[in-house]
Design a protein around this motif. Structure first.
Motif, PDB file in Angstrom:
ATOM      1  N   TYR A   1      59.950  30.399  94.272  1.00 31.97           N
ATOM      2  CA  TYR A   1      58.849  31.307  93.929  1.00 31.97           C
ATOM      3  C   TYR A   1      59.374  32.566  93.243  1.00 31.97           C
ATOM      4  CZ  TYR A   1      55.277  28.651  96.439  1.00 31.97           C
ATOM      5  OH  TYR A   1      54.390  27.678  96.825  1.00 31.97           O
ATOM      6  N   ILE A   2      60.473  33.098  93.765  1.00 32.09           N
ATOM      7  CA  ILE A   2      61.061  34.289  93.147  1.00 32.09           C
ATOM      8  C   ILE A   2      61.487  33.981  91.711  1.00 32.09           C
ATOM      9  CG2 ILE A   2      63.027  35.866  93.236  1.00 32.09           C
ATOM     10  CD1 ILE A   2      62.883  35.700  96.297  1.00 32.09           C
ATOM     11  N   GLU A   3      62.084  32.821  91.511  1.00 30.84           N
ATOM     12  CA  GLU A   3      62.511  32.402  90.168  1.00 30.84           C
ATOM     13  C   GLU A   3      61.324  32.319  89.209  1.00 30.84           C
ATOM     14  OE1 GLU A   3      63.624  28.203  88.064  1.00 30.84           O
ATOM     15  OE2 GLU A   3      64.478  28.542  90.055  1.00 30.84           O
TER      16      GLU A   3
ATOM     17  N   GLY B   1      66.384  40.481  97.933  1.00 28.30           N
ATOM     18  CA  GLY B   1      66.966  41.300  96.881  1.00 28.30           C
ATOM     19  C   GLY B   1      65.892  41.890  95.992  1.00 28.30           C
ATOM     20  N   PHE B   2      66.303  42.777  95.113  1.00 26.18           N
ATOM     21  CA  PHE B   2      65.376  43.402  94.173  1.00 26.18           C
ATOM     22  C   PHE B   2      65.097  42.471  92.998  1.00 26.18           C
ATOM     23  CE2 PHE B   2      67.075  47.465  95.999  1.00 26.18           C
ATOM     24  CZ  PHE B   2      65.853  47.960  96.450  1.00 26.18           C
ATOM     25  N   ALA B   3      63.879  42.534  92.485  1.00 27.86           N
ATOM     26  CA  ALA B   3      63.495  41.756  91.308  1.00 27.86           C
ATOM     27  C   ALA B   3      62.394  42.505  90.565  1.00 27.86           C
ATOM     28  CB  ALA B   3      63.009  40.361  91.710  1.00 27.86           C
ATOM     29  N   GLN B   4      62.204  42.133  89.314  1.00 23.23           N
ATOM     30  CA  GLN B   4      61.139  42.715  88.499  1.00 23.23           C
ATOM     31  C   GLN B   4      59.903  41.824  88.591  1.00 23.23           C
ATOM     32  OE1 GLN B   4      61.120  45.645  86.242  1.00 23.23           O
ATOM     33  NE2 GLN B   4      62.740  46.118  87.714  1.00 23.23           N
TER      34      GLN B   4
ATOM     35  N   PHE C   1      62.084  41.581  97.437  1.00 22.38           N
ATOM     36  CA  PHE C   1      61.615  40.303  97.961  1.00 22.38           C
ATOM     37  C   PHE C   1      62.527  39.862  99.102  1.00 22.38           C
ATOM     38  CE2 PHE C   1      59.348  40.154  93.977  1.00 22.38           C
ATOM     39  CZ  PHE C   1      58.208  39.425  94.274  1.00 22.38           C
ATOM     40  N   ILE C   2      61.913  39.424 100.198  1.00 21.42           N
ATOM     41  CA  ILE C   2      62.655  38.938 101.358  1.00 21.42           C
ATOM     42  C   ILE C   2      61.946  37.692 101.878  1.00 21.42           C
ATOM     43  CG2 ILE C   2      63.417  39.458 103.720  1.00 21.42           C
ATOM     44  CD1 ILE C   2      63.186  42.466 102.915  1.00 21.42           C
ATOM     45  N   GLY C   3      62.704  36.669 102.242  1.00 28.64           N
ATOM     46  CA  GLY C   3      62.042  35.473 102.772  1.00 28.64           C
ATOM     47  C   GLY C   3      63.009  34.477 103.375  1.00 28.64           C
TER      48      GLY C   3
ATOM     49  N   ASN D   1      61.855  53.949  97.476  1.00 27.05           N
ATOM     50  CA  ASN D   1      60.401  53.945  97.292  1.00 27.05           C
ATOM     51  C   ASN D   1      59.930  52.739  96.473  1.00 27.05           C
ATOM     52  OD1 ASN D   1      57.814  54.999  97.711  1.00 27.05           O
ATOM     53  ND2 ASN D   1      57.839  56.099  95.756  1.00 27.05           N
ATOM     54  N   LYS D   2      60.393  51.558  96.870  1.00 26.46           N
ATOM     55  CA  LYS D   2      59.993  50.316  96.203  1.00 26.46           C
ATOM     56  C   LYS D   2      59.186  49.449  97.167  1.00 26.46           C
ATOM     57  CE  LYS D   2      62.337  51.513  92.583  1.00 26.46           C
ATOM     58  NZ  LYS D   2      61.592  52.033  91.394  1.00 26.46           N
ATOM     59  N   PRO D   3      58.119  48.831  96.705  1.00 29.16           N
ATOM     60  CA  PRO D   3      57.312  47.975  97.577  1.00 29.16           C
ATOM     61  C   PRO D   3      58.089  46.746  98.036  1.00 29.16           C
ATOM     62  CG  PRO D   3      56.591  47.773  95.295  1.00 29.16           C
ATOM     63  CD  PRO D   3      57.586  48.881  95.328  1.00 29.16           C
ATOM     64  N   ILE D   4      57.621  46.168  99.147  1.00 27.05           N
ATOM     65  CA  ILE D   4      58.286  45.020  99.760  1.00 27.05           C
ATOM     66  C   ILE D   4      57.329  43.844  99.794  1.00 27.05           C
ATOM     67  CG2 ILE D   4      59.334  44.131 101.885  1.00 27.05           C
ATOM     68  CD1 ILE D   4      59.960  47.128 102.569  1.00 27.05           C
ATOM     69  N   VAL D   5      57.827  42.662  99.425  1.00 25.46           N
ATOM     70  CA  VAL D   5      57.069  41.416  99.552  1.00 25.46           C
ATOM     71  C   VAL D   5      57.899  40.452 100.378  1.00 25.46           C
ATOM     72  CG1 VAL D   5      56.095  39.425  98.351  1.00 25.46           C
ATOM     73  CG2 VAL D   5      55.836  41.713  97.368  1.00 25.46           C
ATOM     74  N   THR D   6      57.339  39.950 101.482  1.00 20.62           N
ATOM     75  CA  THR D   6      58.049  38.968 102.297  1.00 20.62           C
ATOM     76  C   THR D   6      57.382  37.606 102.147  1.00 20.62           C
ATOM     77  OG1 THR D   6      56.776  39.285 104.350  1.00 20.62           O
ATOM     78  CG2 THR D   6      58.624  40.781 103.950  1.00 20.62           C
ATOM     79  N   LEU D   7      58.187  36.565 102.058  1.00 19.05           N
ATOM     80  CA  LEU D   7      57.708  35.192 101.923  1.00 19.05           C
ATOM     81  C   LEU D   7      58.128  34.426 103.177  1.00 19.05           C
ATOM     82  CD1 LEU D   7      58.618  34.549  98.161  1.00 19.05           C
ATOM     83  CD2 LEU D   7      56.516  35.487  99.127  1.00 19.05           C
ATOM     84  N   ILE D   8      57.145  34.018 103.962  1.00 21.22           N
ATOM     85  CA  ILE D   8      57.387  33.441 105.284  1.00 21.22           C
ATOM     86  C   ILE D   8      57.332  31.917 105.216  1.00 21.22           C
ATOM     87  CG2 ILE D   8      56.498  33.300 107.643  1.00 21.22           C
ATOM     88  CD1 ILE D   8      55.262  36.140 107.077  1.00 21.22           C
ATOM     89  N   ASP D   9      58.405  31.279 105.663  1.00 25.55           N
ATOM     90  CA  ASP D   9      58.451  29.812 105.674  1.00 25.55           C
ATOM     91  C   ASP D   9      59.535  29.370 106.651  1.00 25.55           C
ATOM     92  OD1 ASP D   9      58.124  27.152 105.166  1.00 25.55           O
ATOM     93  OD2 ASP D   9      59.025  27.175 103.171  1.00 25.55           O
TER      94      ASP D   9
END
Length: 323
Positions: free
Chosen positions: A79-81, A105-108, A116-118, A155-163
């Motif tokens: 998904y990150i890719e 890690g950080f991504a654009q 992004f963390i997951g 000050n960067k937003p966080i998105v977590t992907l749970i699986d």
């Protein structure tokens, strides 16, 4: 050789496999006889699309559990890719080691830097062992918290992907403080000053999911599940056998629709016809749209108010009577 995708088909997906095999036979006939079979092939391809839509419109809870575990289903890094650019993976908890079951890690994302963390599962036997089947150890949750604090610092937003089927239950994980690591993450995520969006992309089981599952908005993919225990383990506890897993899946009310009705998730993210495993790019695009919409909404709120709202959101979850 068959022309249908080199994928595995679940029991209820067999009608789709049959149609692919018919297409393969037509192509072989066309090649041998030099007869144009394109119209017949096109009709079968349309039939496949219709069958995919039909199957996913009548799924039982247990079948959705099976789809969430489909071996061809995309995982966090996929998904990150597909959603982001310039992903820079960060490693280690700065204490024990780097847990391969937890990535981040950080991504654009659409021009904005996001953390992004997951949890990450493996696509083959060797990678499943390396990723511990998506079951993090304490150092995985401590790595996740380190990355969250890093995102907060800049000050960067966080998105977590749970699986995950759950946090790793091994003796060594308990010795290193599995319960404390998850509890610490829940406590710290409540107080993060930056926007936090959590997305359940597959299996959302027990504390393993909650360890990265506290956010301002909780999104859940259409064919994911979210509950305190897997249907098989629930069946084992209640009936001393896995044979009642379908009944357990029904009684646990674990589907995205159930979770939305209970108020445990804020939005259901639709999947391509047949499930995310049929179209990685399409599934990622649908998820990206939902994440961007959620981030835009959450950013409008001041940090202190956002923290207060987040705490109230989770404190209000559940149903109870006071005597």
């Amino acid at each position: 050789m068959p022309q249908y995708p080199n994928r595995q088909f679940l029991d209820f997906e067999q009608p789709i496999k049959t149609l692919y095999e018919e297409i393969d036979k037509l192509k072989q006939t066309a090649e041998k006889s030099k007869i144009d079979m394109s119209d017949s092939i096109r009709k079968l391809e349309d039939a496949i699309d219709d069958k995919r839509k039909d199957i996913t419109s009548h799924l039982t809870p247990w079948q959705r559990v099976q789809l969430s575990r489909h071996p061809d289903r995309p995982y966090t890094l996929k998904y990150i890719e597909k959603m982001t650019t310039a992903f820079m993976e960060l490693y280690g908890d700065r204490n024990v080691k780097d847990d391969k079951a937890m990535v981040g890690g950080f991504a654009q994302l659409d021009g904005e830097t996001v953390m992004f963390i997951g949890q990450q599962k493996g696509s083959n036997t060797k990678m499943r062992q390396l990723r511990n089947f998506g079951m993090p150890n304490p150092e995985g949750y401590r790595k996740a918290l380190r990355l969250m604090k890093l995102a907060e610092k800049f000050n960067k937003p966080i998105v977590t992907l749970i699986d995950t089927p759950g946090a790793f239950p091994g003796l060594e994980a308990e010795e290193r403080g599995q319960g404390e690591a998850i509890a610490r993450n829940i406590y710290e995520m409540m107080r993060l000053k930056v926007p936090v969006i959590c997305v359940i992309i597959g299996e959302g089981a027990s504390g393993g999911a909650l360890g990265i599952g506290v956010g301002d908005k909780i999104l859940m993919m259409e064919n994911a599940w979210y509950t305190v225990i897997s249907p098989e383990n629930c069946s084992t506890i209640l009936w001393r056998s896995w044979e009642k897993k379908e009944v357990a899946a029904e009684q646990l009310k674990l589907t995205a629709t159930n979770m939305k009705n209970f108020g445990l998730v804020d939005e259901i993210v639709p999947e391509p016809a047949g499930g995310a495993h049929w179209d990685y790019a399409g599934a990622a695009e649908l998820m990206k749209i939902s994440i961007l919409r959620a981030l835009a909404e959450v950013k409008q709120v001041a940090p202190d108010t956002r923290i207060s709202n987040r705490i109230n959101k989770f404190c209000k979850m559940g149903f109870w009577d006071e005597l």
